[in-house]
Design a protein around this motif. Structure first.
Motif, short mmCIF file in Angstrom:
data_model
loop_
_atom_site.label_atom_id
_atom_site.label_comp_id
_atom_site.label_asym_id
_atom_site.label_seq_id
_atom_site.Cartn_x
_atom_site.Cartn_y
_atom_site.Cartn_z
N LEU A 1 0.34 25.20 -15.86
CA LEU A 1 0.18 25.63 -15.24
C LEU A 1 -1.47 26.52 -15.06
CD1 LEU A 1 1.26 23.12 -12.54
CD2 LEU A 1 -0.65 22.20 -13.96
N SER A 2 -0.52 27.69 -15.35
CA SER A 2 -1.31 28.70 -15.40
C SER A 2 -2.50 29.70 -16.60
CB SER A 2 -0.24 30.45 -14.84
OG SER A 2 1.06 29.62 -15.36
N ARG A 3 -2.07 28.82 -17.62
CA ARG A 3 -2.58 29.13 -18.99
C ARG A 3 -3.97 28.98 -19.21
NH1 ARG A 3 -5.83 28.06 -23.20
NH2 ARG A 3 -5.82 25.51 -21.59
N ARG A 4 -4.72 29.63 -19.37
CA ARG A 4 -6.29 29.81 -19.27
C ARG A 4 -6.41 29.99 -20.40
NH1 ARG A 4 -4.97 27.54 -15.43
NH2 ARG A 4 -5.51 28.92 -13.84
N SER A 5 -7.79 30.00 -21.21
CA SER A 5 -8.43 30.11 -22.74
C SER A 5 -9.28 31.33 -22.23
CB SER A 5 -10.43 29.27 -22.47
OG SER A 5 -9.35 27.83 -23.04
N ILE A 6 -8.69 32.82 -23.16
CA ILE A 6 -9.16 33.71 -22.43
C ILE A 6 -9.45 34.24 -23.75
CG2 ILE A 6 -7.83 36.04 -23.00
CD1 ILE A 6 -7.31 34.72 -20.26
N ARG A 7 -11.74 35.02 -24.06
CA ARG A 7 -12.23 34.96 -24.94
C ARG A 7 -12.72 37.01 -24.55
NH1 ARG A 7 -13.11 30.74 -22.46
NH2 ARG A 7 -13.62 28.58 -23.92
N ARG A 8 -12.03 37.46 -24.02
CA ARG A 8 -12.06 39.11 -23.89
C ARG A 8 -10.82 39.55 -24.10
NH1 ARG A 8 -13.29 41.02 -19.07
NH2 ARG A 8 -14.23 42.96 -20.74
N TYR A 9 -10.12 40.49 -24.89
CA TYR A 9 -9.34 41.17 -25.43
C TYR A 9 -9.19 42.20 -25.20
CZ TYR A 9 -8.34 36.47 -27.02
OH TYR A 9 -8.34 34.95 -26.84
N LEU A 10 -8.16 43.34 -25.14
CA LEU A 10 -7.59 44.51 -23.96
C LEU A 10 -7.82 45.44 -26.14
CD1 LEU A 10 -4.92 45.07 -22.18
CD2 LEU A 10 -7.70 44.99 -21.86
N ASP A 11 -8.00 46.87 -26.73
CA ASP A 11 -8.12 47.07 -27.78
C ASP A 11 -6.80 47.61 -27.34
OD1 ASP A 11 -8.79 48.12 -29.89
OD2 ASP A 11 -9.40 50.23 -29.01
N ARG A 12 -5.90 47.05 -27.87
CA ARG A 12 -4.56 47.09 -27.68
C ARG A 12 -4.47 46.11 -29.02
NH1 ARG A 12 0.21 45.29 -22.95
NH2 ARG A 12 1.91 45.93 -24.28
N PRO A 13 -3.27 46.75 -29.83
CA PRO A 13 -2.41 45.65 -31.05
C PRO A 13 -1.31 45.24 -30.94
CG PRO A 13 -1.77 47.99 -31.51
CD PRO A 13 -3.04 47.88 -29.92
N VAL A 14 -1.27 43.41 -31.45
CA VAL A 14 -0.72 42.94 -31.88
C VAL A 14 0.63 42.98 -32.29
CG1 VAL A 14 0.22 40.29 -31.42
CG2 VAL A 14 -1.91 41.59 -30.30
N ASP A 15 2.02 42.79 -32.50
CA ASP A 15 3.23 43.48 -33.07
C ASP A 15 3.14 41.48 -33.86
OD1 ASP A 15 5.82 43.53 -34.79
OD2 ASP A 15 6.45 44.39 -33.14
N PRO A 16 3.26 42.04 -34.71
CA PRO A 16 3.32 40.90 -36.06
C PRO A 16 4.22 40.60 -35.63
CG PRO A 16 2.38 42.63 -37.39
CD PRO A 16 3.10 43.41 -35.76
N ALA A 17 5.80 40.86 -35.42
CA ALA A 17 6.64 40.36 -35.22
C ALA A 17 6.57 38.74 -34.56
CB ALA A 17 8.08 40.73 -34.98
N LEU A 18 5.93 39.62 -33.21
CA LEU A 18 5.48 38.55 -31.94
C LEU A 18 4.58 37.24 -32.82
CD1 LEU A 18 5.59 37.79 -29.50
CD2 LEU A 18 3.81 39.84 -28.95
N VAL A 19 3.77 37.62 -33.56
CA VAL A 19 2.26 36.87 -34.06
C VAL A 19 4.05 35.53 -34.97
CG1 VAL A 19 1.21 36.14 -35.79
CG2 VAL A 19 0.65 38.21 -34.19
N THR A 20 4.51 36.75 -35.34
CA THR A 20 5.63 35.77 -36.69
C THR A 20 6.42 34.88 -35.76
OG1 THR A 20 5.73 36.92 -38.56
CG2 THR A 20 7.39 35.66 -38.15
N ARG A 21 6.77 35.23 -33.99
CA ARG A 21 7.85 34.31 -34.01
C ARG A 21 7.24 33.17 -32.90
NH1 ARG A 21 12.37 32.46 -32.58
NH2 ARG A 21 12.92 32.29 -30.00
N LEU A 22 6.07 33.21 -32.68
CA LEU A 22 4.53 32.52 -32.44
C LEU A 22 4.95 31.13 -33.23
CD1 LEU A 22 2.00 34.24 -30.10
CD2 LEU A 22 3.70 33.69 -29.64
N ILE A 23 4.55 31.40 -34.36
CA ILE A 23 4.30 30.64 -35.50
C ILE A 23 5.64 30.13 -35.76
CG2 ILE A 23 4.15 30.24 -38.17
CD1 ILE A 23 2.16 32.64 -37.94
N GLU A 24 6.79 30.56 -35.57
CA GLU A 24 8.08 30.27 -35.68
C GLU A 24 8.25 29.19 -34.52
OE1 GLU A 24 12.54 31.05 -36.14
OE2 GLU A 24 11.58 32.50 -34.57
N ILE A 25 7.38 29.39 -33.11
CA ILE A 25 7.76 28.15 -31.65
C ILE A 25 6.54 27.31 -32.42
CG2 ILE A 25 6.83 28.31 -29.46
CD1 ILE A 25 8.76 30.45 -29.40
#
Length: 216
Positions: free
Chosen positions: A25-49
Motif C-alpha cells: 500500500l505504500s509503494r509509489r512510482s518514483i520519477r526523481r532520484y538522488l545522485d547516489r549509486p545503487v550497489d550492483p549486489a542489491l540489483v542482483t538480489r532484486l532480480i533474484e527475487i
C-alpha cells in the motif's frame, strides 16, 4: 462513488498485522532520484527475487538488461528519443511539444542511477501450428514477465529504493535491442528506472474495489 485512496482505508484483524500489506500500500512510482549509486549486489538480489514470480509452464521467460553506466544510458535515451520523436511528428504534434516530450523522456532515463529493461523470450515456450494458440502462448510469457517486474518493484521498495515502470520500449523494441546489443530473441517489455527516491512520489487515486469487481 468516490475514489478513496486505498492507502487511506483502515485494515483490520489479521490484514493489519501482515507486513506485506503495508509494503504494497505504500509503494509509489518514483520519477526523481538522488545522485547516489545503487550497489550492483542489491540489483542482483532484486532480480533474484523477481525470478521467484510464477511463470507459464515454469519456463521463466524473463530476461534482464541492467544499464548503470552514464554513456550507455545516454545512448539508449538518445536512440529511444529519436524513435519517440518520429512517432510524435507523425501524430502531427507541434514541434515545441514534441521536443519537450522527448527531452522529458531522455531526462527520466538519464536521471536514474540504474535502468532495468525487462525482456521476454519465447525460446523455451511451447510452439503451436496455429496463430491463435501461439498468440496465447506469447501472452502467457508476457504475463509472466509482468509478474516478475511486480516482484522486482516491490522488493526495491522494501529495500528503500524507488522505481517507475516506463512502457516506451514496447513501441521501439528493435531500437532498444540494437542500442544495448541484446540477443535477437530478447523482446523488451518496458523500462524500469531505479534509485534512491528524491521525493515520496504521488499517491494517485485508485478505483474502489466495488467499481472493478463482480462476485458470482
Amino acid at each position: 462513488m468516490s475514489m478513496q485512496s486505498v492507502a487511506e482505508r483502515p485494515l483490520t484483524g489479521e490484514m493489519a498485522e501482515a507486513p506485506f500489506f503495508g509494503l504494497a500500500l505504500s509503494r509509489r512510482s518514483i520519477r526523481r532520484y538522488l545522485d547516489r549509486p545503487v550497489d550492483p549486489a542489491l540489483v542482483t538480489r532484486l532480480i533474484e527475487i523477481a525470478g521467484r514470480a510464477p511463470s507459464a509452464h515454469n519456463r521463466q521467460p524473463w530476461r534482464w538488461a541492467v544499464v548503470s553506466t552514464p554513456e550507455v544510458k545516454a545512448s539508449l535515451a538518445a536512440a529511444m528519443g529519436e524513435a519517440f520523436r518520429r512517432d510524435l511528428v507523425r501524430d502531427g504534434l507541434p514541434v515545441e511539444t514534441v521536443e519537450e516530450m522527448v527531452a522529458r523522456s531522455r531526462a527520466r532515463i538519464g536521471g536514474a542511477p540504474v535502468v532495468i529493461i525487462p525482456c521476454l523470450t519465447m525460446e523455451e515456450m511451447d510452439v503451436y501450428p496455429d496463430a491463435e494458440r501461439q498468440h496465447c502462448e506469447w501472452l502467457m510469457a508476457a504475463q509472466s514477465v509482468a509478474l516478475a517486474v511486480g516482484n522486482l518493484m516491490l522488493a526495491a521498495h522494501a529495500a528503500g529504493l524507488g522505481s517507475c515502470w516506463i512502457c516506451a520500449p514496447i513501441f521501439c523494441p528493435g531500437v532498444v535491442c540494437q542500442a544495448l546489443d541484446l540477443p535477437a530473441a530478447w523482446d523488451s517489455q518496458g523500462l524500469i528506472t531505479l534509485g534512491y527516491p528524491a521525493d515520496n512520489g504521488r499517491d494517485r487515486q485508485r478505483k474502489p474495489v466495488e467499481a472493478v469487481t463482480v462476485w458470482r
